[in-house]
Write a protein that holds these residues in place. Structure first.
Motif, PDB file in Angstrom:
ATOM      1  N   VAL A 352       0.655  -1.180  -0.112  1.00 47.86           N
ATOM      2  CA  VAL A 352      -0.038  -0.016  -0.132  1.00 47.86           C
ATOM      3  C   VAL A 352       0.646   1.122  -0.094  1.00 47.86           C
ATOM      4  CG1 VAL A 352      -0.263   0.507   2.435  1.00 47.86           C
ATOM      5  CG2 VAL A 352      -2.125   0.952   0.957  1.00 47.86           C
ATOM      6  N   SER A 353       2.087   1.295   0.429  1.00 43.14           N
ATOM      7  CA  SER A 353       3.099   2.436   0.655  1.00 43.14           C
ATOM      8  C   SER A 353       3.391   2.973  -0.712  1.00 43.14           C
ATOM      9  CB  SER A 353       4.395   1.911   1.194  1.00 43.14           C
ATOM     10  OG  SER A 353       5.026   1.260   0.509  1.00 43.14           O
ATOM     11  N   GLY A 354       3.236   2.357  -1.826  1.00 39.84           N
ATOM     12  CA  GLY A 354       3.460   2.909  -3.135  1.00 39.84           C
ATOM     13  C   GLY A 354       2.259   3.825  -3.504  1.00 39.84           C
ATOM     14  N   SER A 355       1.069   3.829  -2.904  1.00 35.51           N
ATOM     15  CA  SER A 355       0.061   4.715  -3.341  1.00 35.51           C
ATOM     16  C   SER A 355      -0.718   5.401  -2.070  1.00 35.51           C
ATOM     17  CB  SER A 355      -1.021   3.914  -4.066  1.00 35.51           C
ATOM     18  OG  SER A 355      -1.631   2.824  -3.327  1.00 35.51           O
ATOM     19  N   HIS A 356      -0.620   5.037  -0.888  1.00 32.50           N
ATOM     20  CA  HIS A 356      -1.188   5.471   0.171  1.00 32.50           C
ATOM     21  C   HIS A 356      -0.447   5.772   1.454  1.00 32.50           C
ATOM     22  CE1 HIS A 356      -4.490   4.063  -2.418  1.00 32.50           C
ATOM     23  NE2 HIS A 356      -5.304   4.687  -1.738  1.00 32.50           N
ATOM     24  N   LYS A 357      -0.843   6.934   2.033  1.00 33.00           N
ATOM     25  CA  LYS A 357       0.011   7.002   3.207  1.00 33.00           C
ATOM     26  C   LYS A 357      -0.929   6.829   4.510  1.00 33.00           C
ATOM     27  CE  LYS A 357       3.002  10.861   1.797  1.00 33.00           C
ATOM     28  NZ  LYS A 357       3.478  12.270   2.096  1.00 33.00           N
ATOM     29  N   VAL A 358      -2.059   6.709   4.215  1.00 30.83           N
ATOM     30  CA  VAL A 358      -3.000   6.135   5.548  1.00 30.83           C
ATOM     31  C   VAL A 358      -3.910   5.390   5.005  1.00 30.83           C
ATOM     32  CG1 VAL A 358      -5.064   7.188   6.780  1.00 30.83           C
ATOM     33  CG2 VAL A 358      -3.157   8.925   5.993  1.00 30.83           C
TER      34      VAL A 358
END
Length: 605
Positions: A352-358
């Motif tokens: 998920v870190s590639g597209s979102h921070k939360v």
């Protein structure tokens, strides 16, 4: 969400170079920038993950009128309402940061400010006029905060690895914490597994003044509140309003928000509430194992995502490949904790870190609304356990290792320390006497031990290792108070828990999800500790410093052999492996970061 660190000294100037080293060890928690404020005896440092006001919200933050300075990790979810209240009182904000409200809340209300803060947080606030430092942690313990008190300074940080350098000598193991870990998979309480490093407890503030005098105060702990519902329908209506408000606050973000969707009732209900908001998540993520020996709820998750019209991604994991991630996961976890689920959570965080921070997650639903079957233990069984283990109420009484195995395995000092492994549970059971029902008292015990020291450690550390913030709406303090105060029959009925959540979900989720029995998130340990790996472990583990110092190498070798055909011994082996890896990383290598794909065997060789 960020990483914080710092120094408050009362006998000598605070070292800027040391503070820089401390915050550098937390760079994974804040990849978007770093700031340090330094003035004589104080250093406050901040590694930023930019979520609210990305352009102007950098820290440390300063109150221009008083000179007070703040570094904070987390989110103040009601910051817009607080900002309006404080502006009406004449305060002038310099940024759009949610954390700036803490500075002015302190000036306006002092220690009563915590009554006004809704959120997850760990912060350090330096009061220049009083020459004192406040170190505070949120009510539930969602965000971590550790301290080392020396003779002339207090050092603080979001993770223990940032404090290793400031210890008076080489890092040393705390036997009591290790003994508890071996018997229940985590250690709980103020002491960390590293001697000289302590935790600021959930709902606690530590105040240190310029003379070195310190005091701790609890500003909140789980407790019942007055509720007066004439019917379950009325309670469900209140639950709907409360959770709608809470989830709306948790969706506050200037960056995209995703959700971890297991397919169970907790995460599915959070998603259902979130889709009613204008700021709904744009992605639901599910993990499933290729191994058929564990539960697979991906079909249920897909059903929920389609029902709520949310984009859905399923990631299938081969358990045999997860072992390569274990040294990195132990480093990320930082505290000594062995929850198997850290492995898939780490994998999901990386994805998920590639597209979102939360990311929103469903942690807390079981503890708050009595989801676990252990809260419905047969009375006879509980009373029998209570007789065998006085002071526990018959709850949390079963250790991982039987005494005969542990006595053979451990050297005498660690074995003796391990015998008191359930002390935090006994203390919590005693404190929980404020609850009138036995099940609520059990929930309380889990809320102050297992939840902050296992589940929330896993969520915070594994996500922050990849620069992702995890938010847990069920652990808003208002929801916790509501859940613990419900009548017994609104929390559990027969063998099923979470009655009020299920009743609400009947109108908002597929019936198959509402009626499903709790399965739990299981990990295929047999695939991780597979047969070919055991020969290598049988050679490597007995030769490690951790085993030679704290265990009997021959007993470890025998245990590896027995784990081939016995699931219990495989669990024992997992506990030893986690301790050995943690010891190698934190004690022997001063918290050095392993490669995320470094195999166990290469790491230990």
């Amino acid at each position: 969400m960020c990483g914080i660190a710092g120094i408050f000294s009362w006998r000598r100037p605070a070292s800027l170079e040391v503070a820089e080293d401390m915050i550098a060890r937390l760079a994974h928690r804040g990849p978007d920038g770093c700031g340090i404020w330094h003035d004589r005896n104080v250093c406050l440092a901040h590694a930023r993950l930019a979520i609210i006001d990305p352009e102007h919200g950098a820290q440390p933050l300063t109150d221009e009128e008083t000179g007070n300075v703040l570094v904070a990790n987390g989110e103040i979810y009601n910051h817009r309402q607080l900002r309006k209240v404080l502006q009406d009182k004449g305060y002038h904000f310099q940024t759009g940061s949610d954390c700036e409200t803490i500075l002015f809340a302190w000036r306006e209300w002092g220690m009563r400010m915590f009554e006004h803060l809704h959120g997850m947080f760990a912060f350090a606030l330096y009061d220049r006029h009083a020459d004192r430092l406040l170190l505070a942690r949120d009510r539930i313990g969602i965000k971590p905060l550790f301290v080392h008190l020396s003779g002339d300074a207090v050092y603080f940080a979001s993770e223990t690895k940032a404090l290793l350098r400031v210890l008076p000598g080489a890092p040393e193991v705390d036997p009591q914490s290790v003994g508890m870990f071996l018997q229940c998979n985590f250690s709980s309480g103020r002491a960390s597994a590293i001697h000289g490093i302590e935790s600021v407890l959930p709902g606690e503030v530590l105040v240190v003044d310029g003379t070195g005098s310190s005091r701790r105060a609890r500003y909140w702990s789980p407790a019942p509140v007055p509720l007066d519902f004439r019917s379950l329908d009325e309670a469900v209506e209140h639950f709907d309003h409360l959770m709608s408000e809470v989830v709306d606050e948790h969706l506050e973000s200037d960056v995209p928000v995703a959700l971890f969707l297991s397919g169970g009732l907790d995460s599915s209900s959070i998603l259902a509430f979130a889709t009613r908001s204008d700021s709904r998540p744009d992605l639901a993520m599910t993990t499933a194992f290729c191994d058929r020996s564990v539960h697979d709820e991906s079909q249920s998750a897909r059903l929920v995502a389609e029902w709520l019209n949310v984009r859905h991604q399923v990631y299938r994991i081969d358990g045999t490949h997860l072992s390569a991630r274990l040294p990195f996961c132990i480093w990320a976890t930082d505290s000594l904790m062995g929850d198997y689920a850290m492995l898939p959570v780490s994998y999901m965080a990386e994805q998920v870190s590639g597209s979102h921070k939360v990311v929103l997650s469903g942690e807390g639903g079981d503890e708050v609304f009595a989801g676990y079957g252990r809260y419905r233990m047969l009375v006879f069984k509980r009373l029998l356990r209570a007789l065998r283990t006085p002071g526990t109420g018959g709850f949390r009484t079963r250790p991982i290792f039987p005494d005969r195995v542990l006595r053979t395995l451990l050297v005498p000092p660690l074995y003796e320390a391990s015998r008191n492994w359930n002390l935090p549970f006994r203390q919590a059971w005693k404190s929980g006497r404020i609850f009138s029902s036995t099940s609520a008292r059990m929930q309380f015990v889990d809320l102050v031990t297992w939840l902050p020291d296992d589940l929330l450690v896993k969520l915070d550390r594994q996500l922050m290792a990849w620069g992702v913030e995890g938010r847990v709406p069920y652990l808003d303090h208002r929801v916790v108070e509501f859940g613990l105060s419900l009548p017994e029959h609104f929390r559990q009925r027969g063998r099923k828990g979470k009655v009020i959540v299920r009743e609400w979900a009947r109108k908002h989720l597929p019936e198959a999800v509402v009626q499903a029995h709790k399965k739990g998130f299981t990990v295929p340990l047999r695939s991780i500790l597979h047969e070919p790996s055991l020969d290598r472990l049988g050679e490597l583990l007995p030769a490690t410093q951790a085993v030679k110092t704290w265990m009997r190498p021959g007993a470890v070798r025998d245990l590896v052999y027995k784990s081939r055909g016995d699931a219990k011994y495989r669990q024992y082996l997992w506990m030893i492996l986690v301790f050995v890896l943690w010891h190698a990383i934190m004690i022997e290598r001063s918290g050095a970061r392993p490669d995320p794909e470094q195999e166990i065997y290469d790491f230990l060789s």
